[in-house]
Design a protein around this motif. Structure first.
Motif, short mmCIF file in Angstrom:
data_model
loop_
_atom_site.label_atom_id
_atom_site.label_comp_id
_atom_site.label_asym_id
_atom_site.label_seq_id
_atom_site.Cartn_x
_atom_site.Cartn_y
_atom_site.Cartn_z
N VAL A 74 0.82 -1.21 0.00
CA VAL A 74 0.00 0.00 0.00
C VAL A 74 0.85 1.25 0.00
O VAL A 74 0.59 2.20 -0.76
N SER A 127 -6.76 -2.37 4.80
CA SER A 127 -5.87 -3.45 4.44
C SER A 127 -6.06 -4.61 5.42
O SER A 127 -6.26 -4.40 6.61
N LEU A 134 -11.66 -10.24 0.44
CA LEU A 134 -12.13 -8.87 0.25
C LEU A 134 -13.63 -8.76 0.50
O LEU A 134 -14.12 -7.70 0.92
N THR A 160 -7.81 -4.12 0.26
CA THR A 160 -6.76 -4.99 -0.25
C THR A 160 -6.27 -5.94 0.82
O THR A 160 -6.28 -5.61 2.01
N ASN A 161 -5.86 -7.11 0.38
CA ASN A 161 -5.16 -8.05 1.27
C ASN A 161 -3.73 -8.26 0.78
O ASN A 161 -3.08 -9.23 1.15
N ASP A 164 -5.09 -9.07 -3.62
CA ASP A 164 -6.27 -8.61 -4.35
C ASP A 164 -6.60 -7.17 -3.97
O ASP A 164 -6.36 -6.75 -2.83
N PHE A 165 -7.19 -6.46 -4.93
CA PHE A 165 -7.53 -5.04 -4.74
C PHE A 165 -8.90 -4.77 -5.36
O PHE A 165 -9.19 -5.25 -6.45
N GLN A 166 -9.70 -3.97 -4.65
CA GLN A 166 -10.99 -3.56 -5.21
C GLN A 166 -11.34 -2.16 -4.72
O GLN A 166 -11.16 -1.84 -3.54
N LYS A 183 -12.21 -6.57 -9.60
CA LYS A 183 -11.16 -6.94 -8.65
C LYS A 183 -9.86 -7.18 -9.41
O LYS A 183 -9.84 -7.84 -10.45
N THR A 185 -5.86 -8.58 -9.17
CA THR A 185 -5.16 -9.59 -8.38
C THR A 185 -3.74 -9.80 -8.87
O THR A 185 -3.45 -9.71 -10.06
N VAL A 196 -3.90 -0.79 -10.76
CA VAL A 196 -4.23 -0.21 -9.46
C VAL A 196 -3.59 1.17 -9.32
O VAL A 196 -4.23 2.13 -8.87
#
Length: 208
Positions: A74, A127, A134, A160-161, A164-166, A183, A185, A196
């Motif tokens: 991040v 996060s 997510l 985000t983890n 993955d991002f959304q 999403k 990834t 992203v």
């Protein structure tokens, strides 16, 4: 008697019932995640390739906690997108409460990262550890976004983890409405951190 509810325990059904929150399907509601995105340089792509490599290396040695996700993934994204400079200000671990007086309930939570311009909320980032879905983080993030003290302005979210991002967009004017991006990834061969970053940069440029 007042009932205290932790934001991470809130569900979408609860938000729909208590706040009248609705998801809209219209593509014109949230164009910021796909329309006219700025390009990024080859040097930035090389840096993001290194970010991906570093994260995927850590995946081999679980557990990967939230602080590692923020530090490895991040933070570089926010820096490259321009959120560390003027006119933005970052607040971390921001505490909040949402009081539902008619229901006798108070929701409590702590925002991981909040991007502010003057007093206006722009971007809420949640996060999670790498093993976290997510889908479970979206209601919590929407709860924080509903606490935005400037209801006449849209607010954006990112969950985000690390893998993955959304993105999320919320508007509270007449009714609370939101929609989600696709999403992205890191499990794909192509490095979707490029996309992203392009979205984050689009937000920083359009909101500054």
């Amino acid at each position: 008697m007042v009932q205290f509810i932790q934001a991470h325990n809130v569900s979408l059904a609860y938000l729909e019932a208590r706040f009248g929150l609705q998801q809209t399907e219209g593509e014109d509601f949230f164009t910021e995640w796909f329309d006219a995105l700025p390009e990024i340089t080859d040097i930035e792509k090389q840096y993001l390739d290194r970010v991906k490599t570093n994260f995927m290396r850590l995946v081999k040695h679980p557990p990967i906690l939230e602080n590692a996700v923020k530090m490895l993934v991040v933070s570089p994204l926010l820096d490259l997108a321009g959120f560390y400079g003027e006119p933005f200000f970052l607040a971390t671990e921001e505490s909040l409460e949402i009081a539902l007086e008619d229901e006798g309930e108070i929701i409590r939570g702590r925002i991981d990262i909040l991007v502010i311009q003057e007093k206006f909320w722009l971007l809420v980032i949640e996060s999670k550890r790498a093993s976290f879905s997510l889908l479970a983080a979206i209601p919590q993030t929407l709860t924080y976004m509903l606490a935005n003290p400037n209801p006449d302005k849209p607010v954006f979210g990112l969950v985000t983890n690390g893998e993955d991002f959304q993105f999320i967009k919320l508007i509270k004017q007449d009714k609370a409405k939101y929609n989600l991006s696709d999403k992205f990834t890191l499990s794909k061969r192509q490095n979707e951190l490029y996309q992203v970053l392009r979205i984050l940069r689009k937000l920083s440029q359009s909101l500054s």
